[in-house]
Scaffold this motif. Structure first.
Motif, short mmCIF file in Angstrom:
data_model
loop_
_atom_site.label_atom_id
_atom_site.label_comp_id
_atom_site.label_asym_id
_atom_site.label_seq_id
_atom_site.Cartn_x
_atom_site.Cartn_y
_atom_site.Cartn_z
N LEU A 1 0.87 -1.17 0.00
CA LEU A 1 0.00 0.00 0.00
C LEU A 1 0.91 1.22 0.00
N HIS A 2 0.88 1.98 -1.11
CA HIS A 2 1.69 3.18 -1.25
C HIS A 2 0.77 4.38 -1.43
N HIS A 3 1.02 5.42 -0.65
CA HIS A 3 0.27 6.66 -0.82
C HIS A 3 1.25 7.79 -1.13
N TYR A 4 1.10 8.35 -2.33
CA TYR A 4 1.98 9.42 -2.80
C TYR A 4 1.27 10.75 -2.50
N THR B 1 4.74 -1.89 -8.27
CA THR B 1 4.09 -0.74 -7.62
C THR B 1 4.67 0.57 -8.14
N PHE B 2 5.99 0.61 -8.25
CA PHE B 2 6.66 1.81 -8.79
C PHE B 2 6.18 2.11 -10.20
N GLU B 3 6.09 1.08 -11.03
CA GLU B 3 5.70 1.29 -12.43
C GLU B 3 4.24 1.71 -12.57
N LEU B 4 3.38 1.19 -11.70
CA LEU B 4 1.99 1.64 -11.71
C LEU B 4 1.90 3.11 -11.30
N LYS B 5 2.70 3.50 -10.34
CA LYS B 5 2.77 4.92 -9.97
C LYS B 5 3.22 5.78 -11.12
N GLU B 6 4.26 5.33 -11.82
CA GLU B 6 4.78 6.08 -12.95
C GLU B 6 3.70 6.28 -14.02
N LEU B 7 3.00 5.22 -14.37
CA LEU B 7 1.94 5.31 -15.37
C LEU B 7 0.85 6.27 -14.93
N ALA B 8 0.46 6.20 -13.67
CA ALA B 8 -0.59 7.07 -13.17
C ALA B 8 -0.18 8.54 -13.20
N LEU B 9 1.13 8.80 -13.14
CA LEU B 9 1.63 10.17 -13.19
C LEU B 9 2.03 10.60 -14.60
N GLY B 10 1.78 9.75 -15.59
CA GLY B 10 2.08 10.10 -16.97
C GLY B 10 3.50 9.87 -17.39
N VAL B 11 4.18 8.93 -16.72
CA VAL B 11 5.57 8.62 -17.02
C VAL B 11 5.65 7.19 -17.55
N GLU B 12 6.38 6.99 -18.65
CA GLU B 12 6.53 5.64 -19.20
C GLU B 12 7.43 4.80 -18.28
N PRO B 13 6.99 3.64 -17.85
CA PRO B 13 7.84 2.78 -17.04
C PRO B 13 9.16 2.48 -17.74
N GLY B 14 10.24 2.58 -17.01
CA GLY B 14 11.56 2.33 -17.57
C GLY B 14 12.27 3.56 -18.04
N SER B 15 11.55 4.68 -18.13
CA SER B 15 12.19 5.93 -18.60
C SER B 15 13.03 6.58 -17.51
N ARG B 16 12.82 6.20 -16.27
CA ARG B 16 13.68 6.65 -15.18
C ARG B 16 13.77 5.53 -14.16
N LEU C 1 -2.25 10.15 -4.78
CA LEU C 1 -2.25 8.90 -5.53
C LEU C 1 -2.04 7.73 -4.58
N THR C 2 -2.92 6.74 -4.65
CA THR C 2 -2.81 5.53 -3.84
C THR C 2 -2.72 4.31 -4.75
N VAL C 3 -1.72 3.48 -4.51
CA VAL C 3 -1.54 2.24 -5.28
C VAL C 3 -1.56 1.07 -4.29
#
Length: 371
Positions: free
Chosen positions: A324-327, A349-364, A332-334
């Motif tokens: 359970l991550h809350h940003y 979990t990190f990658e789902l956060k990235e997608l929810a924030l408009g960031v492609e997973p793996g780009s950072r 944002l809650t994942v």
């Protein structure tokens, strides 16, 4: 830092029929990404992602029961492992708010049968901050595990055989025993079982009707079975969680955990002082640990240089994983609950956060900030 802050057999979203969404919507991207984990990693479990108070993805993947071919559903119940510790810490703070507990009092005040040197040197504050010096677990407790539930009295007897590895308060070192003891204190001052207290103070008031404390005599009806991966496929793999009193014996659904998160982070359920205690972590050397939560920086979305505040905890036990991550700043809650191990739940979990924030997973890289 204070809080202001294998293939998927089925994917279900309960409730009203879903509306059609554009192929490039965030929800579609989240689902597609999760399906790659199903195909490549054999993920099975349930996921909920919410932003700005709205659920943007809620689905289940894979099997809850391999033999019976029962699929996971969004209302499937999962053991959440050490995420239980967050509930224990919150319950302690509820009792502090009521004037029933003192965070700085020696544990001997509440547990007179605790060995004297432990009872006189340890406090709830040290337990919740993971600074007691107690070992991470007791071999005697683990070795004793059987299909029969262990009693609170037996857990206390076994804790009395523990030896401290450093002076209490000297440093951070994660220990399940800290939260066993906190749960025993909760039982001692209320005169009720840990399960009864959680029902009265959290599960009942928040209408978390699919959550509770599991025992061998109380396995919930919609619980997914836990599995371990092996060379020949997956096999059943579960603990008797009575041995994890207060540290790993809760089961829940993604919906119930989201309800709980809304109460925690909505600034209305607990007092400001309690939230400060719960959500004030320390340095990396101190485990970023507040009371039952880790509090640390996270990378925000494109164009935002300032780090945000991540409040999180997870769990790992035989057959199950949870996060359970809350940003905070991004509201944002994942929530990820899984019923197979091993599985890279932190990366997902990190990658789902990235997608929810408009960031492609793996780009950072997640390594840029320790999440």
């Amino acid at each position: 830092m204070a809080l202001l802050s294998v293939l998927a057999l089925a994917s279900f979203c309960m409730g009203a029929a879903p509306l059609a969404v554009p192929r490039d919507s965030v929800a579609t991207k989240l689902d597609a990404h999760l399906r790659t984990y199903v195909e490549k990693e054999g993920f099975r479990g349930a996921v909920l992602v919410a932003k700005d108070g709205k659920v943007i993805h809620r689905a289940a993947y894979g099997l809850a029961d391999e033999k019976g071919k029962r699929p996971n559903q969004v209302d499937s119940q999962f053991l959440i492992g050490s995420l239980t510790k967050s509930f224990t810490a919150v319950t302690v703070m509820q009792l502090v708010e009521a004037g029933t507990l003192d965070l700085q009092a020696p544990l001997s005040r509440y547990l007179p049968k605790l060995r004297a040197d432990l009872g006189n040197s340890l406090t709830l504050h040290l337990l919740l901050k993971q600074r007691s010096g107690l070992p991470i677990h007791l071999d005697s407790l683990v070795e004793r595990e059987s299909e029969t539930d262990v009693s609170s009295a037996e857990i206390l007897r076994l804790i009395n055989t523990a030896r401290l590895s450093f002076k209490p308060g000297a440093k951070y070192e994660y220990s399940n025993l800290n939260y066993h003891l906190a749960a025993l204190v909760i039982e001692a001052v209320t005169g009720k079982s840990y399960a009864q207290v959680l029902q009265a103070k959290t599960f009942g008031p928040l209408a978390m009707s699919d959550s509770g404390i599991e025992r061998a005599t109380n396995v919930p009806p919609k619980r997914s079975f836990g599995y371990a991966k092996g060379l020949l496929g997956v096999s059943r793999d579960e603990n008797n969680v009575s041995y994890a009193l207060g540290s790993g014996d809760i089961y829940a659904t993604v919906d119930d955990l989201y309800t709980w998160a809304q109460a925690l982070f909505g600034m209305k359920w607990l007092s400001a002082e309690s939230r400060t205690r719960l959500f004030t972590g320390g340095t990396r050397a101190q485990g970023y640990y507040g009371y039952g939560f880790r509090i640390q920086p996270y990378q925000r979305g494109p164009g935002v240089q300032e780090r945000g505040v991540l409040v999180r905890h997870g769990g790992s036990m035989d057959g199950f994983l949870s996060n359970l991550h809350h940003y905070t700043e991004d509201r944002l809650t994942v929530i990820v609950l899984g019923n197979v191990r091993p599985f890279p739940i932190r990366a997902l979990t990190f990658e789902l956060k990235e997608l929810a924030l408009g960031v492609e997973p793996g780009s950072r890289s997640r390594a840029e900030v320790d999440e």
